[in-house]
Every structure is written in structure tokens, then in C-alpha cells.
Design a protein around this motif. Structure first.
Motif, PDB file in Angstrom:
ATOM      1  N   LEU A  88      35.520  30.493   1.271  1.00 51.50           N
ATOM      2  CA  LEU A  88      34.848  30.581  -0.028  1.00 51.50           C
ATOM      3  C   LEU A  88      33.946  29.372  -0.260  1.00 51.50           C
ATOM      4  O   LEU A  88      32.841  29.502  -0.801  1.00 51.50           O
ATOM      5  CB  LEU A  88      35.884  30.696  -1.148  1.00 51.50           C
ATOM      6  N   LEU A  89      34.402  28.190   0.149  1.00 51.37           N
ATOM      7  CA  LEU A  89      33.568  26.991   0.023  1.00 51.37           C
ATOM      8  C   LEU A  89      32.297  27.129   0.855  1.00 51.37           C
ATOM      9  O   LEU A  89      31.194  26.810   0.388  1.00 51.37           O
ATOM     10  CB  LEU A  89      34.348  25.751   0.464  1.00 51.37           C
ATOM     11  N   ALA A  90      32.445  27.590   2.089  1.00 56.36           N
ATOM     12  CA  ALA A  90      31.281  27.758   2.964  1.00 56.36           C
ATOM     13  C   ALA A  90      30.319  28.793   2.395  1.00 56.36           C
ATOM     14  O   ALA A  90      29.091  28.600   2.406  1.00 56.36           O
ATOM     15  CB  ALA A  90      31.738  28.166   4.365  1.00 56.36           C
ATOM     16  N   ALA A  91      30.869  29.888   1.878  1.00 58.79           N
ATOM     17  CA  ALA A  91      30.018  30.925   1.289  1.00 58.79           C
ATOM     18  C   ALA A  91      29.322  30.400   0.042  1.00 58.79           C
ATOM     19  O   ALA A  91      28.139  30.673  -0.189  1.00 58.79           O
ATOM     20  CB  ALA A  91      30.861  32.155   0.949  1.00 58.79           C
ATOM     21  N   GLY A  92      30.048  29.629  -0.767  1.00 54.33           N
ATOM     22  CA  GLY A  92      29.448  29.056  -1.969  1.00 54.33           C
ATOM     23  C   GLY A  92      28.293  28.131  -1.631  1.00 54.33           C
ATOM     24  O   GLY A  92      27.230  28.189  -2.262  1.00 54.33           O
ATOM     25  N   ARG A  93      28.490  27.271  -0.635  1.00 54.48           N
ATOM     26  CA  ARG A  93      27.401  26.376  -0.215  1.00 54.48           C
ATOM     27  C   ARG A  93      26.176  27.179   0.205  1.00 54.48           C
ATOM     28  O   ARG A  93      25.041  26.860  -0.176  1.00 54.48           O
ATOM     29  CB  ARG A  93      27.874  25.483   0.937  1.00 54.48           C
ATOM     30  N   HIS A  99      41.325  30.775  -6.553  1.00 51.46           N
ATOM     31  CA  HIS A  99      41.239  29.456  -5.923  1.00 51.46           C
ATOM     32  C   HIS A  99      40.451  28.443  -6.745  1.00 51.46           C
ATOM     33  O   HIS A  99      40.746  27.240  -6.697  1.00 51.46           O
ATOM     34  CB  HIS A  99      40.609  29.581  -4.533  1.00 51.46           C
ATOM     35  N   PHE A 100      39.438  28.905  -7.486  1.00 54.50           N
ATOM     36  CA  PHE A 100      38.541  27.956  -8.144  1.00 54.50           C
ATOM     37  C   PHE A 100      38.350  28.191  -9.642  1.00 54.50           C
ATOM     38  O   PHE A 100      37.737  27.361 -10.311  1.00 54.50           O
ATOM     39  CB  PHE A 100      37.169  27.972  -7.454  1.00 54.50           C
ATOM     40  N   GLY A 101      38.814  29.314 -10.153  1.00 50.71           N
ATOM     41  CA  GLY A 101      38.686  29.573 -11.578  1.00 50.71           C
ATOM     42  C   GLY A 101      37.340  30.119 -12.005  1.00 50.71           C
ATOM     43  O   GLY A 101      37.149  30.472 -13.168  1.00 50.71           O
ATOM     44  N   GLY A 102      36.375  30.172 -11.098  1.00 51.03           N
ATOM     45  CA  GLY A 102      35.053  30.678 -11.437  1.00 51.03           C
ATOM     46  C   GLY A 102      33.964  29.902 -10.723  1.00 51.03           C
ATOM     47  O   GLY A 102      34.231  29.064  -9.851  1.00 51.03           O
ATOM     48  N   LYS A 103      32.725  30.172 -11.105  1.00 51.00           N
ATOM     49  CA  LYS A 103      31.580  29.559 -10.420  1.00 51.00           C
ATOM     50  C   LYS A 103      31.538  28.051 -10.622  1.00 51.00           C
ATOM     51  O   LYS A 103      31.239  27.295  -9.687  1.00 51.00           O
ATOM     52  CB  LYS A 103      30.278  30.208 -10.909  1.00 51.00           C
ATOM     53  N   GLU A 104      31.830  27.585 -11.827  1.00 49.84           N
ATOM     54  CA  GLU A 104      31.789  26.144 -12.077  1.00 49.84           C
ATOM     55  C   GLU A 104      32.836  25.405 -11.248  1.00 49.84           C
ATOM     56  O   GLU A 104      32.562  24.343 -10.678  1.00 49.84           O
ATOM     57  CB  GLU A 104      31.998  25.863 -13.564  1.00 49.84           C
ATOM     58  N   GLY A 105      34.036  25.974 -11.180  1.00 46.40           N
ATOM     59  CA  GLY A 105      35.085  25.349 -10.381  1.00 46.40           C
ATOM     60  C   GLY A 105      34.729  25.313  -8.909  1.00 46.40           C
ATOM     61  O   GLY A 105      35.019  24.332  -8.205  1.00 46.40           O
ATOM     62  N   LEU A 106      34.104  26.382  -8.435  1.00 46.68           N
ATOM     63  CA  LEU A 106      33.665  26.422  -7.037  1.00 46.68           C
ATOM     64  C   LEU A 106      32.615  25.347  -6.786  1.00 46.68           C
ATOM     65  O   LEU A 106      32.675  24.625  -5.780  1.00 46.68           O
ATOM     66  CB  LEU A 106      33.097  27.802  -6.711  1.00 46.68           C
TER      67      LEU A 106
END
Length: 201
Positions: free
Chosen positions: A17-22, A52-59
């Protein structure tokens, strides 16, 4: 065959998810990116991202902290090899020309600041993450300035804030004006902040 534990699965999901978010934030910017798009890129449902992150801001904050940690480790290694003022200035000077990802990331960061400025809770979370990073960077610079016997022209916590703002601003300027001499501007500021006459004998 070794079975994957639940903790390993969760860690793998988080990393994907972190990689996809980046990737999505770089490609689309922060405001245009959606939770659904990030989740789909990672191969999960939006529920996994919220878990895992609570939403876009958390990500975003998790990505920023991960990125900051990586950059601090790299800077730590470079500064450990610094032998004098010139080496320290070189370590703090961004690569020129900056890579395309750096410009896009700065643009996304500017969107985050604009989007959270009027929302106290979100702004506090962003500010807290930045403050933690700034404190660690200031401590790192303090150690190496003492080792190299450098006397900065202003307190190091202020130096870190100023250089951070300068970096984002110059990256955005370079993105819209490729002819801007960002390297010269950065070198001039660093030379003023860490003056040669400030080297203690």
C-alpha cells in the motif's frame, strides 16, 4: 513450504500500500489521488487501506515518515564521511538537476499543505510529523557541526526549518521554470548559513 504468518502478511500488505501510494501521489498529485485508486494499484480493497492507515491523509503521513527516515539514514552516512565545511555543504546540496520525482513530490506536498491549512486536526498531524523529522535532522547537524568545528549563522532548529521551506519552494520553482538556477540559490543560502568565518580553529 514455510507458511506466511499473519504479521508477515500484514507487513507485506502495508508495504504494498505504501508503494502504491507513492506511485499514485507522484503520478496524480495528492488532491486528485483517491483511496480507491491506491488500493487498486496495490491489489487490495479500500478497506485494507483504511485498516492500515485510516485514509488518504494517514497514508500520506506514513509515506512521508518512511521517506524522511530513508533520507535521514542516507544523510547520516554521507555526513559521517564529511571531513570539512565543504563536505557538509555538499551533503546538504540537492542533486542538480533534480530528478522528476523530486519535483512531483514537492508539488504533492504543497497540495497537502494547502489542503490541511484550514483544518486544525489534519494540520496538527502534518506539523507533528514535520517537527519530529526536523528535530532529528537538527540533532544530526549539531553533532557534525561540533565535530567539524562549524558555527552556523543561526540556531540549527531554525536552519532546518528554513532549508526545508527553501527546498520545497525551489523544487516548485524549478518545476515551472526549468531555467531557474536552483543550484546557485541553494549554494548561496548554505554558504551564508554555514559561513567560512564560522569555522572554529
Amino acid at each position: 513450504m514455510e507458511r506466511t504468518t499473519r504479521a508477515q502478511q500484514q507487513r507485506r500488505t502495508r508495504e504494498r500500500l505504501l508503494a502504491a501510494g507513492r506511485a499514485v501521489f507522484l503520478r496524480r498529485g495528492y488532491l486528485a489521488a483517491t483511496v480507491e485508486e491506491v488500493a487498486a494499484e496495490a491489489g487490495y480493497t479500500r478497506g485494507a487501506l483504511y485498516k492500515h492507515f485510516g485514509g488518504k491523509e494517514g497514508l500520506w503521513l506514513a509515506i512521508v515518515e518512511d521517506r524522511a527516515e530513508s533520507r535521514l539514514r542516507a544523510l547520516h552516512d554521507v555526513l559521517d564521511r564529511a571531513a570539512d565545511r565543504e563536505d557538509l555543504l555538499a551533503a546538504l546540496t540537492p542533486v542538480d538537476p533534480p530528478d522528476e520525482d523530486a519535483a512531483r513530490w514537492s508539488a504533492a506536498a504543497a497540495e497537502v499543505l494547502a489542503a490541511t491549512a484550514g483544518r486544525p486536526g489534519a494540520a496538527a498531524a502534518v506539523a507533528d510529523a514535520q517537527r519530529r523529522h526536523d528535530e532529528r535532522l537538527a540533532a544530526l547537524l549539531e553533532r557534525h557541526c561540533a565535530r567539524l568545528r562549524l558555527r552556523p549563522a543561526m540556531p540549527l532548529p531554525q536552519v532546518v526549518v528554513a532549508l526545508g521551506a527553501l527546498g520545497v519552494g525551489l523544487a516548485l520553482r524549478r518545476a515551472v521554470d526549468p531555467a531557474a538556477d536552483v543550484a546557485a540559490a541553494t549554494a548561496g543560502v548554505l554558504a551564508a548559513v554555514f559561513p567560512a568565518e564560522g569555522v572554529r580553529r
